[in-house]
Design a protein around this motif. Structure first.
Motif: not given
Lengths: 253, 297
Positions: A121, A125, A128, A130
């Motif tokens: 995760e 993230k 960018d 996600w």
């Protein structure tokens, strides 16, 4: 943490040469990269940047000379300390973003499920992606693939990261974003080796090495290299040409 | 056109239509039920579960190989339909029931060899051309992990095909069989291991898919003609009989025939099993050697 054990240089190369058959690709290379910085390998296509990176990662063996990665010789034993983003996107087109990143997380034996999910995760993230995590790689744009590729190289949290032309084919906006990612990483103490053929990228690096025809023609910080030309308003481009010319004169003399 | 040809053509067409109507009906009836299953629960969660439980890297790669196949729905449909098509063609085209009994087991052996070889070859080739092999080789993965991963990933699909074709032949085409199913499956796995490794080995010599496909006539077709699938090896000229001794499919066909037609057990066909195992080990070593770190592009 493993990186605490290493002092001194992240990457060292002493007199490294390599050739594909008769074609000499790298000639007596001497290279030292301090830890925790972004180090740019600059040079035109065919200068030997990719070959050098593949040698440092351990995919190729030098014909002569020694390589030290975090104080050790390159071998599968230290491969978990290295992140590698190849020039191609190098992703499984049928799988989704998260499945790709998870696959490489598992390969690097992030066995604990909770820890692995957290890392996966975090890196998705970071780049960018996600909200696009369930999309197939096939359906992504070139820039998005590039970001996922970076995430895959980062997922096992390596102290040393090799990026082969990570910004090639990116639009100017995304290029800036990539350099934001990179500075986030160096702030965390990660060493980045980045190859590129554009001087745009060079200005962002903490230290640079200019490559030309398999030789290192200069090493130093961008400011040092600019100053060495002796001209007050010199750009990095001027500096590169200056060193290439000087190298040629030295050889001819 | 002579009248007997018309009669045969008519018979063939009618048979074909009959089989295909039956197959299409089954597929149509199952489609609504299969659709949600396909997309969500069983297949993907099966692959996910496999992937999550596996700790060794070979299992991780196997999980990924399976997931890649399962997510590609057209490929999955082909994996299931192709054996049915081939079995139908064999069943309809063979004029005599006793000849069908003779050929059907050989088709089982041929199919697992062909399928495992080609799919592995293309997958490994793609892994190389898209650059993921380079990434794997820079990671702590060993070459045996990669070979093992492909074996574990492809064999379930190869076995699925074997089961489909087996049941289709036995229950739809009424092929006689006396052996035990599990022994046939075990024997098929042995053929499949050799074929997967051969696929990995051959893919190093191919730079693109065009070249890989050329390996079919080179590697598979000679085996089809010389292995005793169509006519018995002992009827061939001496030098071809000698060549046949070096082809894995010869032993595969003999083995499956002995298991299915003569009702023998795996232990009775020790020669075929051991020769095929030797081929498998040999190809495994060759495959591992070709996956050297420097060879990734």
């Amino acid at each position: 943490m493993p990186e605490k054990r290493f002092s001194g240089l992240a990457v060292e190369a002493y007199g490294v040469s390599f050739n594909y058959g008769r074609q000499e690709v790298l000639d007596e290379l001497l290279l030292g990269v301090p830890r925790g910085i972004s180090f740019g390998l600059l040079g035109p296509n065919g200068a030997g940047k990719t070959t050098l990176i593949r040698l440092l990662v351990g995919l190729l063996r030098p014909k002569s000379g020694t390589i030290r990665i975090l104080g050790q010789s390159p071998s599968p034993k230290i491969s978990h300390l290295i992140g590698y983003m190849p020039q191609l996107h190098s992703l499984y087109a049928e799988l989704s973003v998260i499945q790709n990143v998870e696959f490489f997380a598992r390969i690097y034996h992030l066995a604990d499920r909770f820890e692995r999910d957290r890392r996966v995760e975090a890196v998705i993230k970071l780049v960018d992606m996600w909200e696009h995590r369930h999309k197939n790689i096939m359906s992504l744009s070139g820039g998005m693939k590039q970001r996922v590729s970076l995430a895959c190289a980062l997922v096992h949290n390596p102290p040393l990261l090799f990026l082969d032309e990570p910004t090639v084919g990116l639009d100017p906006e995304l290029r800036v974003t990539f350099w934001d990612y990179f500075s986030t990483l160096t702030r965390q103490g990660i060493t980045l080796i980045i190859s590129s053929h554009t001087m745009d990228d060079a200005a962002h690096c903490d230290r640079l090495a200019f490559m030309r025809d398999g030789k290192l023609v200069a090493q130093g910080t961008p400011a040092e290299l600019r100053q060495a030309t002796g001209q007050p308003g010199a750009t990095l481009e001027d500096a590169f040409l200056y060193f290439v010319r000087r190298g040629r004169e030295k050889r001819d003399a | 056109m002579p009248s007997w040809a018309l009669i045969i053509a008519d018979r063939v067409m009618r048979q074909l239509i009959r089989y295909w109507r039956a197959t299409a009906l089954i597929i149509l009836r199952l489609r609504d039920k299969l659709e949600p299953l396909w997309r969500t629960s069983f297949f993907t969660s099966f692959a996910d579960e496999m992937g999550k439980r596996m700790s060794s890297r070979a299992f991780i790669i196997a999980g990924r190989v399976m997931r890649q196949l399962i997510r590609d729905r057209r490929t999955m449909a082909l994996i299931i339909l192709v054996p049915l098509v081939i079995a139908s063609i064999v069943g309809v085209s063979v004029p005599d029931k006793s000849i069908l009994d003779y050929i059907a087991p050989a088709v089982l052996a041929l199919l697992i060899l062909f399928f495992s070889f080609l799919l592995t070859g293309i997958s490994v080739l793609r892994e190389r051309t898209q650059g993921t092999m380079e990434r794997l080789m820079a990671s702590p993965v060993s070459r045996l992990d990669v070979v093992g991963g492909y074996l574990l990933g492809f064999l379930p699909f190869a076995l699925l095909q074997t089961l489909i074709i087996f049941f289709y032949m036995v229950y739809v085409l009424n092929v006689n069989y006396y052996g035990e199913l599990w022994q046939i499956l075990v024997f098929q796995v042995i053929i499949g291991i050799g074929a997967v490794c051969l696929g990995i080995f051959c893919s190093i010599f191919a730079r693109n898919e065009f070249q890989m496909v050329q390996f079919i006539p080179l590697i598979i077709l000679p085996q089809v003609f010389l292995c005793g699938l169509l006519w018995s090896v002992s009827q061939m000229p001496d030098y071809l009989q000698w060549v046949a001794k070096f082809l894995p499919l010869t032993y595969g066909v003999d083995g499956v025939r002995a298991l299915m037609l003569q009702g023998q057990a795996l232990l009775d066909i020790g020669k075929e099993v051991s020769v095929l195992l030797a081929f498998a080990v040999g190809f495994l070593v060759l495959a591992a050697v070709t996956l050297r770190r420097g060879n990734s592009t």
